[in-house]
Design an enzyme around this catalytic site. Structure first.
Site, PDB file in Angstrom:
ATOM      1  N   LEU A  56       0.827  -1.220   0.000  1.00  0.00           N
ATOM      2  CA  LEU A  56       0.000   0.000   0.000  1.00  0.00           C
ATOM      3  C   LEU A  56       0.857   1.264   0.000  1.00  0.00           C
ATOM      4  O   LEU A  56       0.343   2.357  -0.217  1.00  0.00           O
ATOM      5  CB  LEU A  56      -0.950  -0.003   1.209  1.00  0.00           C
ATOM      6  CG  LEU A  56      -2.091  -1.023   1.158  1.00  0.00           C
ATOM      7  CD1 LEU A  56      -2.926  -0.960   2.440  1.00  0.00           C
ATOM      8  CD2 LEU A  56      -2.976  -0.808  -0.056  1.00  0.00           C
ATOM      9  N   ASN A  98       7.239  -2.700   3.674  1.00  0.00           N
ATOM     10  CA  ASN A  98       8.345  -1.951   3.057  1.00  0.00           C
ATOM     11  C   ASN A  98       7.904  -0.539   2.688  1.00  0.00           C
ATOM     12  O   ASN A  98       7.953  -0.111   1.535  1.00  0.00           O
ATOM     13  CB  ASN A  98       8.962  -2.692   1.857  1.00  0.00           C
ATOM     14  CG  ASN A  98       7.962  -3.040   0.771  1.00  0.00           C
ATOM     15  OD1 ASN A  98       6.763  -3.064   0.994  1.00  0.00           O
ATOM     16  ND2 ASN A  98       8.470  -3.304  -0.417  1.00  0.00           N
ATOM     17  N   ASP A 102       9.673  -8.462   3.283  1.00  0.00           N
ATOM     18  CA  ASP A 102       9.395  -8.620   1.853  1.00  0.00           C
ATOM     19  C   ASP A 102      10.025  -7.527   0.990  1.00  0.00           C
ATOM     20  O   ASP A 102      10.054  -6.360   1.357  1.00  0.00           O
ATOM     21  CB  ASP A 102       7.898  -8.633   1.586  1.00  0.00           C
ATOM     22  CG  ASP A 102       7.617  -8.957   0.130  1.00  0.00           C
ATOM     23  OD1 ASP A 102       7.922 -10.080  -0.276  1.00  0.00           O
ATOM     24  OD2 ASP A 102       7.147  -8.067  -0.601  1.00  0.00           O
ATOM     25  N   HIS A 150      10.363 -13.861   1.940  1.00  0.00           N
ATOM     26  CA  HIS A 150      10.796 -13.515   0.579  1.00  0.00           C
ATOM     27  C   HIS A 150      12.065 -14.317   0.325  1.00  0.00           C
ATOM     28  O   HIS A 150      13.139 -13.972   0.827  1.00  0.00           O
ATOM     29  CB  HIS A 150      11.056 -12.009   0.490  1.00  0.00           C
ATOM     30  CG  HIS A 150      11.655 -11.557  -0.811  1.00  0.00           C
ATOM     31  ND1 HIS A 150      10.982 -10.702  -1.674  1.00  0.00           N
ATOM     32  CD2 HIS A 150      12.834 -11.830  -1.410  1.00  0.00           C
ATOM     33  CE1 HIS A 150      11.751 -10.480  -2.742  1.00  0.00           C
ATOM     34  NE2 HIS A 150      12.893 -11.142  -2.602  1.00  0.00           N
ATOM     35  N   ASN A 190      10.029  -9.212  -8.974  1.00  0.00           N
ATOM     36  CA  ASN A 190      10.930  -9.999  -8.144  1.00  0.00           C
ATOM     37  C   ASN A 190      10.124 -10.848  -7.176  1.00  0.00           C
ATOM     38  O   ASN A 190       9.435 -10.291  -6.336  1.00  0.00           O
ATOM     39  CB  ASN A 190      11.866  -9.066  -7.369  1.00  0.00           C
ATOM     40  CG  ASN A 190      12.960  -9.841  -6.675  1.00  0.00           C
ATOM     41  OD1 ASN A 190      13.255 -10.977  -7.060  1.00  0.00           O
ATOM     42  ND2 ASN A 190      13.553  -9.254  -5.649  1.00  0.00           N
ATOM     43  N   ASP A 230       0.890  -9.735  -4.623  1.00  0.00           N
ATOM     44  CA  ASP A 230       2.127  -8.941  -4.643  1.00  0.00           C
ATOM     45  C   ASP A 230       1.899  -7.629  -5.414  1.00  0.00           C
ATOM     46  O   ASP A 230       2.770  -7.188  -6.175  1.00  0.00           O
ATOM     47  CB  ASP A 230       3.310  -9.728  -5.233  1.00  0.00           C
ATOM     48  CG  ASP A 230       4.662  -9.094  -4.862  1.00  0.00           C
ATOM     49  OD1 ASP A 230       4.681  -8.063  -4.153  1.00  0.00           O
ATOM     50  OD2 ASP A 230       5.696  -9.631  -5.301  1.00  0.00           O
ATOM     51  N   HIS A 261       4.040   1.272  -8.814  1.00  0.00           N
ATOM     52  CA  HIS A 261       5.174   2.193  -8.957  1.00  0.00           C
ATOM     53  C   HIS A 261       4.751   3.370  -9.830  1.00  0.00           C
ATOM     54  O   HIS A 261       3.790   3.269 -10.597  1.00  0.00           O
ATOM     55  CB  HIS A 261       6.363   1.489  -9.620  1.00  0.00           C
ATOM     56  CG  HIS A 261       7.004   0.452  -8.743  1.00  0.00           C
ATOM     57  ND1 HIS A 261       7.688   0.766  -7.579  1.00  0.00           N
ATOM     58  CD2 HIS A 261       7.056  -0.893  -8.848  1.00  0.00           C
ATOM     59  CE1 HIS A 261       8.142  -0.349  -7.020  1.00  0.00           C
ATOM     60  NE2 HIS A 261       7.768  -1.375  -7.759  1.00  0.00           N
TER      61      HIS A 261
HETATM   62  O1  DOR Z   1       8.378  -7.167  -7.605  1.00  0.00           O
HETATM   63  C1  DOR Z   1       8.405  -6.913  -6.420  1.00  0.00           C
HETATM   64  N1  DOR Z   1       8.038  -5.705  -5.955  1.00  0.00           N
HETATM   65  N2  DOR Z   1       8.833  -7.852  -5.562  1.00  0.00           N
HETATM   66  C2  DOR Z   1       9.024  -7.587  -4.265  1.00  0.00           C
HETATM   67  O2  DOR Z   1       9.407  -8.488  -3.561  1.00  0.00           O
HETATM   68  C3  DOR Z   1       8.794  -6.228  -3.729  1.00  0.00           C
HETATM   69  C4  DOR Z   1       7.855  -5.489  -4.560  1.00  0.00           C
HETATM   70  C5  DOR Z   1       7.818  -4.003  -4.268  1.00  0.00           C
HETATM   71  O3  DOR Z   1       7.725  -3.629  -3.099  1.00  0.00           O
HETATM   72  O4  DOR Z   1       7.832  -3.215  -5.210  1.00  0.00           O
END
Ligand code: DOR
Length: 444
Positions: free
Chosen positions: A65, A96, A154, A181, A289, A316, A320
């Site tokens: 989030l 994170n 994670d 993770h 990832n 997941d 972005h």
């Molecule tokens: O693709 C990913 N994005 N894998 C992850 O483990 C973290 C995540 C992110 O927080 O953007």
């Protein structure tokens, strides 16, 4: 405001009660009243669900989030609106953030903000280590007391095996899992995709499958040694599925999830995009990832989901900003915006005959709840039993739609699926008795 609603004539699938039949669902004051045939309307708002599936709202164990600190990517208001559009009525928020959710105050901020701004339930996941740096344990007891439903670093692995061992020991004292993770950094260092012919063709550095599976093997061994519960996040390789299967057979307390993208897309998506073609795209929206893998790994994940080795689907959801994807492949951020395409993408497995619809519903409702024991935190979650929270999704398994990220509620428009037709749509979502999403097509 929650209202009195009767959802009429849908195919009601309630995995918790092994129910799969045409019925009416009556809700009032935020709770399920009953599931019956020919229920009386009694002044309730009537929703015609004929031809639709009516199921408990989806539960996502793995949502980013981004709030606090990274609200330019997503915030609790936009992320939970994306969840509602995707049929999710509960999301577990990954830690994170900035600052990381490694302390009580940050968790309390998330819960307070969610109470004010979220339109679906938000359950926080605390960090394993301080600042997710993998060096010192976070205050796991404080995080548990604040309401965290598990612990995870994670986005980064817990590299130090002793730290992981201690994390498992402490987490089990609070009856909570470590959400793992799995990535051996000395094998994945510098990698931006899966190691294989596609990476070679593109001239990109790849991570081998063993970067994932070797850490799954390590942490399964630590779970066995401590008796603690490890939940393997975003399983993506055949070797990891095999490791989880063997561990479960030995009685180790291990559960696992797979993402819609690892269940349906291969590493060729990085090269050619989700629509296919001959042109090399270097699609940064397919950079995730763990990375997208070859078909053999995808097949193993699907088989694992079907036979229950993998307990559930988890998105997941990793939103972005445009600038973080509109750049060289090596520089782009990992992750894709996943909440709003999860059901449609997973329906590919149903339409292909790899999974039946009732099993998919289970893996998106009861499966995640059982994996993390969320029914201890939210009694009645993910069932349509009388008295349960009125969290419901209406699905049209046949409705085809074209993915248009500009219409996402998420701030994250980063999906490789733009322009792709998915067959299977969320028609409406009810959270706590309140209609939080209705699709544009008419409902009555
Ligand atoms: O693709 C990913 N994005 N894998 C992850 O483990 C973290 C995540 C992110 O927080 O953007």
């Amino acid at each position: 405001m929650s209202e009195r609603i009767i959802i009429r004539g849908g195919r009601v699938i309630d995995p918790a009660r092994r129910l799969d039949e045409i019925a009416d669902v009556l809700l009032d004051s935020g709770h399920i009243v009953e599931v019956v045939r020919g229920g009386a309307a009694d002044g309730a708002r009537e929703i015609d669900a004929r031809g639709l599936v009516v199921a408990p709202g989806f539960v996502d164990l793995h949502t980013h989030l981004r709030d606090p600190g990274l609200e330019y990517k997503e915030d609790i208001a936009s992320g939970t609106r994306a969840a509602a559009r995707g049929g999710f009525t509960t999301v577990c928020a990954m830690p994170n953030t900035q600052p990381a959710m490694d302390n009580r105050a940050t968790v309390e901020y998330v819960l307070r903000t969610a109470a004010a701004e979220a339109i679906v339930r938000v359950l926080p996941i605390g960090a394993v280590s301080k600042d997710r740096a993998g060096e010192a344990l976070a205050e796991l007891g404080d995080l548990a007391a604040a309401g965290c439903v598990g612990f995870s670093d994670d986005g980064a692995p817990v590299d130090d095996a002793t730290l992981m061992r201690r994390a498992l020991e402490y987490a089990s004292a609070f009856g909570l899992p470590v959400i793992d993770h799995c990535e051996e950094p000395s094998l994945s260092h510098g990698a931006v995709m899966h190691e294989g012919w596609v990476a070679t063709r593109l001239g990109l550095r790849g991570a081998p499958a063993a970067a994932e599976s070797s850490m799954v093997e390590r942490d399964v061994a630590l779970a066995a040694a401590t008796g603690a519960h490890v939940h393997i996040a975003h399983v993506s390789t055949r070797a990891a599925v095999d490791a989880v299967r063997r561990a479960k057979a030995r009685g180790v307390h291990v559960t696992a999830e797979a993402t819609p993208h690892h269940l349906t897309l291969t590493d060729e998506t990085v090269a050619f995009g989700a629509l296919g073609g001959d042109a090399l795209l270097y699609d940064t929206d397919a950079k995730v990832n763990p990375p997208l893998r070859p078909q053999d790994d995808v097949d193993a994940c699907v088989d694992g989901l079907a036979d229950g080795t993998i307990d559930c689907v988890a998105t997941d959801h990793a939103p972005h900003a445009l600038i973080e994807k509109l750049c060289e492949f090596d520089e782009a951020a990992f992750g894709m915006s996943g909440l709003e395409t999860a059901f449609g993408l997973c329906m590919r497995l149903v339409h292909a005959g790899r999974l039946d619809l009732a099993t998919l519903v289970e893996r998106m409702t009861l499966g995640p709840v059982r994996a993390l024991g969320l029914d201890r935190v939210v009694p009645g979650i993910a069932t349509l039993a009388a008295g349960a929270p009125a969290d419901i999704v209406l699905l049209d398994p046949e409705r085809a739609w074209v993915v248009d990220p500009e219409r996402f509620a998420s701030k994250g428009k980063n999906t490789p699926l733009a322009g792709v037709t998915l067959r299977g749509a969320v028609v409406a979502t009810v959270a706590g008795g309140r209609m939080v999403f209705e699709s544009e097509a008419e409902l009555v």
